[in-house]
Scaffold this motif. Structure first.
Motif, PDB file in Angstrom:
ATOM      1  N   VAL A 207     129.397 -35.358 -13.689  1.00  0.00           N
ATOM      2  CA  VAL A 207     129.896 -36.011 -12.479  1.00  0.00           C
ATOM      3  C   VAL A 207     131.419 -35.980 -12.454  1.00  0.00           C
ATOM      4  CG1 VAL A 207     130.060 -38.229 -11.269  1.00  0.00           C
ATOM      5  CG2 VAL A 207     127.873 -37.480 -12.232  1.00  0.00           C
ATOM      6  N   GLU A 208     132.044 -36.257 -13.593  1.00  0.00           N
ATOM      7  CA  GLU A 208     133.508 -36.319 -13.647  1.00  0.00           C
ATOM      8  C   GLU A 208     134.126 -34.962 -13.346  1.00  0.00           C
ATOM      9  OE1 GLU A 208     135.044 -38.976 -13.732  1.00  0.00           O
ATOM     10  OE2 GLU A 208     133.683 -40.449 -14.607  1.00  0.00           O
ATOM     11  N   VAL A 209     133.576 -33.907 -13.896  1.00  0.00           N
ATOM     12  CA  VAL A 209     134.109 -32.562 -13.652  1.00  0.00           C
ATOM     13  C   VAL A 209     134.007 -32.198 -12.180  1.00  0.00           C
ATOM     14  CG1 VAL A 209     133.622 -30.109 -14.060  1.00  0.00           C
ATOM     15  CG2 VAL A 209     133.759 -31.686 -15.984  1.00  0.00           C
ATOM     16  N   LEU A 210     132.871 -32.518 -11.564  1.00  0.00           N
ATOM     17  CA  LEU A 210     132.683 -32.176 -10.149  1.00  0.00           C
ATOM     18  C   LEU A 210     133.552 -33.024  -9.234  1.00  0.00           C
ATOM     19  CD1 LEU A 210     128.792 -31.700 -10.098  1.00  0.00           C
ATOM     20  CD2 LEU A 210     130.555 -29.919 -10.121  1.00  0.00           C
ATOM     21  N   ASN A 211     133.836 -34.264  -9.638  1.00  0.00           N
ATOM     22  CA  ASN A 211     134.648 -35.155  -8.809  1.00  0.00           C
ATOM     23  C   ASN A 211     136.146 -34.979  -9.028  1.00  0.00           C
ATOM     24  OD1 ASN A 211     132.489 -36.343  -7.520  1.00  0.00           O
ATOM     25  ND2 ASN A 211     132.463 -38.179  -8.789  1.00  0.00           N
ATOM     26  N   ASP A 212     136.527 -34.332 -10.125  1.00  0.00           N
ATOM     27  CA  ASP A 212     137.949 -34.216 -10.486  1.00  0.00           C
ATOM     28  C   ASP A 212     138.239 -32.764 -10.853  1.00  0.00           C
ATOM     29  OD1 ASP A 212     140.582 -34.855 -11.240  1.00  0.00           O
ATOM     30  OD2 ASP A 212     139.981 -35.351 -13.289  1.00  0.00           O
ATOM     31  N   VAL A 213     138.175 -31.891  -9.850  1.00  0.00           N
ATOM     32  CA  VAL A 213     138.279 -30.454 -10.129  1.00  0.00           C
ATOM     33  C   VAL A 213     139.661 -30.077 -10.671  1.00  0.00           C
ATOM     34  CG1 VAL A 213     136.484 -29.765  -8.510  1.00  0.00           C
ATOM     35  CG2 VAL A 213     138.848 -30.009  -7.696  1.00  0.00           C
ATOM     36  N   GLU A 214     140.677 -30.878 -10.383  1.00  0.00           N
ATOM     37  CA  GLU A 214     142.014 -30.591 -10.912  1.00  0.00           C
ATOM     38  C   GLU A 214     142.231 -31.210 -12.291  1.00  0.00           C
ATOM     39  OE1 GLU A 214     144.076 -28.443  -9.567  1.00  0.00           O
ATOM     40  OE2 GLU A 214     142.598 -28.129  -7.977  1.00  0.00           O
ATOM     41  N   CYS A 215     141.256 -31.980 -12.755  1.00  0.00           N
ATOM     42  CA  CYS A 215     141.285 -32.574 -14.112  1.00  0.00           C
ATOM     43  C   CYS A 215     142.450 -33.533 -14.306  1.00  0.00           C
ATOM     44  CB  CYS A 215     141.340 -31.468 -15.174  1.00  0.00           C
ATOM     45  SG  CYS A 215     140.012 -30.264 -15.025  1.00  0.00           S
ATOM     46  N   HIS A 216     142.876 -34.190 -13.237  1.00  0.00           N
ATOM     47  CA  HIS A 216     143.979 -35.147 -13.346  1.00  0.00           C
ATOM     48  C   HIS A 216     143.586 -36.363 -14.172  1.00  0.00           C
ATOM     49  CE1 HIS A 216     146.401 -32.814 -10.690  1.00  0.00           C
ATOM     50  NE2 HIS A 216     145.698 -33.064  -9.596  1.00  0.00           N
ATOM     51  N   GLU A 217     142.292 -36.693 -14.211  1.00  0.00           N
ATOM     52  CA  GLU A 217     141.852 -37.917 -14.882  1.00  0.00           C
ATOM     53  C   GLU A 217     141.237 -37.646 -16.252  1.00  0.00           C
ATOM     54  OE1 GLU A 217     139.407 -40.135 -12.192  1.00  0.00           O
ATOM     55  OE2 GLU A 217     140.960 -40.213 -10.658  1.00  0.00           O
ATOM     56  N   PHE A 218     141.339 -36.417 -16.751  1.00  0.00           N
ATOM     57  CA  PHE A 218     140.855 -36.100 -18.093  1.00  0.00           C
ATOM     58  C   PHE A 218     141.506 -37.039 -19.100  1.00  0.00           C
ATOM     59  CE2 PHE A 218     141.494 -33.937 -22.142  1.00  0.00           C
ATOM     60  CZ  PHE A 218     140.205 -33.563 -22.462  1.00  0.00           C
ATOM     61  N   PRO A 219     140.752 -37.596 -20.076  1.00  0.00           N
ATOM     62  CA  PRO A 219     139.366 -37.280 -20.505  1.00  0.00           C
ATOM     63  C   PRO A 219     138.281 -38.112 -19.837  1.00  0.00           C
ATOM     64  CG  PRO A 219     140.370 -38.692 -22.132  1.00  0.00           C
ATOM     65  CD  PRO A 219     141.422 -38.455 -21.083  1.00  0.00           C
ATOM     66  N   TRP A 220     138.558 -38.621 -18.658  1.00  0.00           N
ATOM     67  CA  TRP A 220     137.517 -39.216 -17.822  1.00  0.00           C
ATOM     68  C   TRP A 220     136.904 -40.496 -18.398  1.00  0.00           C
ATOM     69  CZ3 TRP A 220     136.339 -33.644 -18.546  1.00  0.00           C
ATOM     70  CH2 TRP A 220     136.975 -32.857 -17.592  1.00  0.00           C
ATOM     71  N   HIS A 221     137.761 -41.439 -18.753  1.00  0.00           N
ATOM     72  CA  HIS A 221     137.254 -42.752 -19.152  1.00  0.00           C
ATOM     73  C   HIS A 221     136.513 -43.372 -17.965  1.00  0.00           C
ATOM     74  CE1 HIS A 221     139.136 -43.060 -23.102  1.00  0.00           C
ATOM     75  NE2 HIS A 221     140.166 -42.407 -22.590  1.00  0.00           N
ATOM     76  N   PRO A 222     135.379 -44.021 -18.204  1.00  0.00           N
ATOM     77  CA  PRO A 222     134.569 -44.552 -17.102  1.00  0.00           C
ATOM     78  C   PRO A 222     135.332 -45.569 -16.258  1.00  0.00           C
ATOM     79  CG  PRO A 222     133.323 -44.567 -19.150  1.00  0.00           C
ATOM     80  CD  PRO A 222     134.745 -44.244 -19.517  1.00  0.00           C
ATOM     81  N   LYS A 223     135.063 -45.534 -14.962  1.00  0.00           N
ATOM     82  CA  LYS A 223     135.626 -46.519 -14.041  1.00  0.00           C
ATOM     83  C   LYS A 223     134.598 -47.638 -13.848  1.00  0.00           C
ATOM     84  CE  LYS A 223     138.170 -43.016 -11.411  1.00  0.00           C
ATOM     85  NZ  LYS A 223     137.594 -41.835 -12.072  1.00  0.00           N
ATOM     86  N   PRO A 224     135.063 -48.876 -13.767  1.00  0.00           N
ATOM     87  CA  PRO A 224     134.114 -49.979 -13.557  1.00  0.00           C
ATOM     88  C   PRO A 224     133.367 -49.874 -12.234  1.00  0.00           C
ATOM     89  CG  PRO A 224     136.259 -50.800 -14.289  1.00  0.00           C
ATOM     90  CD  PRO A 224     136.446 -49.356 -13.948  1.00  0.00           C
ATOM     91  N   VAL A 225     134.055 -49.358 -11.183  1.00  0.00           N
ATOM     92  CA  VAL A 225     133.450 -49.245  -9.861  1.00  0.00           C
ATOM     93  C   VAL A 225     133.641 -47.818  -9.369  1.00  0.00           C
ATOM     94  CG1 VAL A 225     133.389 -50.116  -7.494  1.00  0.00           C
ATOM     95  CG2 VAL A 225     134.030 -51.655  -9.370  1.00  0.00           C
TER      96      VAL A 225
END
Length: 348
Positions: A207-225
């Motif tokens: 889900v993270e890879v598909l939602n963040d194609v530019e990888c700005h939020e890597f390493p994709w720590h979970p968001k509460p909401v």
């Protein structure tokens, strides 16, 4: 679109003997059974989960693999082992180069469970190749480890030829199985993202890879909401989900809704993390789009906005609070009543 959502959510579970068991039939077997399904995030059957009776904590999610791989019980009690121990051994690159698994030390690692015969896997692999390249070019220490579910070594080699990262040798079935057991893999594609110590950051790498194609939020720590999207709608199937529907045509409405829910979500997550348990609820904000329309249709929800709901797909149940204004106090009371079994469900 509604048909696609139905496919994502899944209405039928298939037992080992091929018998189809409608999820709605589970409700007739008692609420306690459904609580167990939700507590242990069971998404298909048969499933065998080993639990420490003294603590109630999960020892192993993939018990079926355990009894297949260790029929004599030599590894009992089958508790989780560190990633570094489970993965230990030679790894491959698609040019034939062999590296020791110690090459992963000090890096974030994506453990990628995938197969060439699986169309969603091939689609994700194409995106993941670009994500991998961008992360590496940004100077991040990141590696991906392919754990194949292919049906032959030829298929593995063909698929792996498209991948610029590492793989567990296909012939090492025991190690591939141990990695499946370690993370309780119930379906593919699955991308588990680990920190440099080998601890799980997120199980939702896909889900993270598909939602963040530019990888700005890597390493994709979970968001509460989360904001409900096509790519993360599959998470609605993982257990009860609080979904706040808003009118996204109003600028800033979705962000304001996230800010309203976030402190409550963080408190719930922290409470259960302290007990080393998964939170009993996922939290979403849904705007006005095709996915939201399909979800409303599928669950027979009113068109009101804002609309506060808890959706439990496995139980085919919903809990609805239709009020003119959603406040933190209303959300917190709604969540508390749900967790205390004080709310009366409506059928989906």
């Amino acid at each position: 679109m509604a048909g696609a959502l139905t496919d994502v959510l899944g209405e039928v579970l298939v037992a080992a003997d091929g018998e189809e068991v409608a999820v709605s039939a589970l409700a007739a077997r008692g609420g306690s059974l459904l609580k167990l399904w939700n507590k242990y995030r069971v998404s298909n059957i048969p499933s065998l989960i080993f639990i420490d009776a003294s603590t109630g904590k999960v020892v192993c999610r993939n018990g079926l693999l355990v009894i297949r791989d260790d029929p004599e019980g030599l590894e009992f009690p089958w508790g989780p082992k560190p990633f570094s121990e489970v993965v230990a051994g030679p790894l491959l690159r698609n040019n034939g180069q062999t590296l020791d698994s110690s090459a992963l030390e000090g890096s974030h690692v994506g453990v990628y469970f995938s197969a060439h015969w699986c169309p969603p896997c091939r689609s994700l692999t194409r995106v993941l190749v670009e994500s991998y390249r961008k992360i590496k070019e940004a100077g991040q220490k990141f590696e991906i480890l392919f754990v194949s579910a292919d049906r032959s070594e030829d298929s593995f080699k063909q698929y792996f030829s498209e991948m610029p990262w590492l793989a567990v040798p296909y012939a090492d079935e025991a190690r591939r199985s141990r990695l499946n057991r370690l993370y309780g893999i119930q379906g593919i594609p699955t991308l588990i993202v680990l920190d440099p110590k080998g601890e799980v950051i997120t199980r939702q790498g896909r889900v993270e890879v598909l939602n963040d194609v530019e990888c700005h939020e890597f390493p994709w720590h979970p968001k509460p909401v989360l904001e409900l999207t096509d790519s993360n709608a599959v998470q609605l199937n993982e257990g009860p989900c609080l979904v706040l529907f808003v009118d996204s045509e109003d600028d800033g409405e979705s962000e304001a809704a996230k800010q309203l829910i976030q402190p409550i979500a963080e408190k719930i997550i922290a409470k259960y993390k302290a007990k080393e348990e998964e939170a009993p609820l996922l939290f979403f904000v849904a705007g006005e789009d095709d996915m939201t329309d399909s979800l409303r249709d599928y669950t027979n929800l009113p068109e009101a906005a804002p609309l506060l709901t808890i959706l439990d797909m496995s139980a085919r149940a919903k809990y609805v609070m239709d009020v003119e204004e959603i406040t933190p106090e209303i959300v917190e009371a709604f969540v508390s009543d749900f967790l205390a079994d004080k709310l009366k469900p409506e059928p989906i």
